[in-house]
Design a protein around this motif. Structure first.
Motif, short mmCIF file in Angstrom:
data_model
loop_
_atom_site.label_atom_id
_atom_site.label_comp_id
_atom_site.label_asym_id
_atom_site.label_seq_id
_atom_site.Cartn_x
_atom_site.Cartn_y
_atom_site.Cartn_z
N GLU A 1 33.94 145.82 25.91
CA GLU A 1 33.47 146.36 27.19
C GLU A 1 34.40 145.89 28.29
OE1 GLU A 1 29.69 145.97 30.26
OE2 GLU A 1 29.51 145.19 28.23
N VAL A 2 34.74 146.80 29.20
CA VAL A 2 35.53 146.45 30.38
C VAL A 2 34.66 146.79 31.59
CG1 VAL A 2 37.66 146.84 31.66
CG2 VAL A 2 37.66 147.04 29.16
N ALA A 3 34.43 145.81 32.46
CA ALA A 3 33.56 146.00 33.62
C ALA A 3 34.25 145.53 34.88
CB ALA A 3 32.25 145.23 33.42
N ASP A 4 34.09 146.30 35.95
CA ASP A 4 34.60 145.89 37.26
C ASP A 4 33.76 144.73 37.77
OD1 ASP A 4 36.58 147.85 37.37
OD2 ASP A 4 35.25 149.30 38.34
N LEU A 5 34.41 143.83 38.50
CA LEU A 5 33.70 142.71 39.12
C LEU A 5 33.47 143.02 40.59
CD1 LEU A 5 35.73 139.79 37.53
CD2 LEU A 5 33.45 140.59 36.89
N PRO A 6 32.34 142.61 41.14
CA PRO A 6 32.03 142.93 42.54
C PRO A 6 33.05 142.38 43.53
CG PRO A 6 30.23 141.68 41.52
CD PRO A 6 31.29 141.86 40.49
N THR A 7 33.70 141.29 43.18
CA THR A 7 34.67 140.67 44.08
C THR A 7 36.09 141.14 43.82
OG1 THR A 7 34.86 138.78 42.60
CG2 THR A 7 33.27 138.60 44.39
N SER B 1 34.73 136.59 26.71
CA SER B 1 34.98 137.33 27.95
C SER B 1 36.10 136.66 28.73
CB SER B 1 33.74 137.36 28.84
OG SER B 1 32.71 138.08 28.22
N VAL B 2 37.01 137.49 29.24
CA VAL B 2 38.11 137.02 30.08
C VAL B 2 38.11 137.89 31.33
CG1 VAL B 2 40.60 136.69 30.25
CG2 VAL B 2 39.45 136.30 28.07
N CYS B 3 38.16 137.23 32.49
CA CYS B 3 38.23 137.94 33.77
C CYS B 3 39.62 137.75 34.37
CB CYS B 3 37.20 137.39 34.76
SG CYS B 3 35.51 137.61 34.22
N ASP B 4 40.06 138.77 35.09
CA ASP B 4 41.33 138.68 35.81
C ASP B 4 41.19 139.36 37.17
OD1 ASP B 4 41.92 141.49 35.52
OD2 ASP B 4 42.76 141.11 33.55
N ARG B 5 42.29 139.44 37.92
CA ARG B 5 42.28 139.96 39.29
C ARG B 5 42.53 141.46 39.39
NH1 ARG B 5 44.32 134.95 39.29
NH2 ARG B 5 43.55 133.52 40.87
N GLU B 6 42.86 142.11 38.31
CA GLU B 6 43.29 143.51 38.33
C GLU B 6 42.18 144.43 37.86
OE1 GLU B 6 45.01 146.68 39.07
OE2 GLU B 6 46.37 144.98 39.33
N ARG B 7 41.91 145.50 38.61
CA ARG B 7 40.87 146.47 38.20
C ARG B 7 41.39 147.48 37.16
NH1 ARG B 7 35.84 146.96 40.93
NH2 ARG B 7 35.81 145.63 42.75
N ARG B 8 42.72 147.65 37.07
CA ARG B 8 43.24 148.62 36.10
C ARG B 8 42.78 148.25 34.70
NH1 ARG B 8 49.28 148.37 36.22
NH2 ARG B 8 48.81 146.31 36.98
N ARG B 9 42.39 149.28 33.96
CA ARG B 9 41.92 149.11 32.59
C ARG B 9 43.09 148.89 31.64
NH1 ARG B 9 37.31 148.59 34.75
NH2 ARG B 9 35.61 149.94 34.18
N PRO B 10 42.86 148.16 30.54
CA PRO B 10 43.90 148.04 29.52
C PRO B 10 44.24 149.41 28.94
CG PRO B 10 42.11 146.49 29.12
CD PRO B 10 41.65 147.42 30.20
N VAL B 11 45.48 149.59 28.55
CA VAL B 11 45.91 150.86 27.97
C VAL B 11 46.68 150.60 26.68
CG1 VAL B 11 46.04 152.08 30.17
CG2 VAL B 11 48.06 150.89 29.32
N THR B 12 46.69 151.61 25.84
CA THR B 12 47.47 151.57 24.61
C THR B 12 48.77 152.32 24.88
OG1 THR B 12 45.47 151.55 23.27
CG2 THR B 12 47.51 152.22 22.18
#
Length: 152
Positions: free
Chosen positions: A127-133, A88-99
């Motif tokens: 799985e891609v999940a939004d983080l509460p923060t 699992s890797v978390c980052d600051r961006e809510r945008r989903r990865p795209v092809t």
């Protein structure tokens, strides 16, 4: 009952001197190698050279994407659960990865945009999940005993 062994690397804001965990793809690959090597003898699934290569490539792609498109790596986890490696890797961006298509609208070949399809191809689950923060967590499950069946 599955055996779990892993490395969790909590992180702070970018530039935080107390930040732990991978800062780049090379360090992420090292964390994957350590998670596999530090399992107690006889616990967890064995792994093939191909599955190790797959896991290292997925770690590189996810951390590179977090750095290039997600505002940096904010958290990283890797653990062996039964016959799979969960990464699992978390980052600051809510945008989903795209092809992206391999060529743009003008017919020019793109030099990037292939990482996400690689992750999706090598993992048996993504799985891609939004983080509460804010931001997101991308989790990929890589089979350790070899490639997963097509369509799984």
């Amino acid at each position: 009952m599955s055996q779990e062994q892993g490395v969790h690397t909590p992180t702070g804001p970018a530039g935080d001197p107390t930040r732990h965990g991978p800062l780049n793809p090379a360090e992420a690959r090292g964390a994957v190698r350590r998670a596999l090597a530090e399992r107690p003898t006889g616990q967890g699934a064995p792994y093939t050279p191909d599955s190790l290569s797959d896991a290292l490539l997925v770690a590189s792609e996810l951390t590179t994407n977090a750095m290039l498109h997600g505002g940096g790596i904010t958290d990283f986890d890797v653990e062996v659960v039964g016959e799979n490696l969960h990464l699992s890797v978390c980052d600051r961006e809510r945008r989903r990865p795209v092809t992206l298509e391999s060529v743009d609208r003008r017919g020019r070949h793109r030099c990037g945009g292939r990482g996400w399809p690689i992750v999706c191809r090598l993992a048996c689950e993504v799985e891609v999940a939004d983080l509460p923060t804010g931001g997101k967590r991308v989790t990929a499950v890589i089979p350790l005993l070899g490639p997963h069946p097509e369509g799984a």
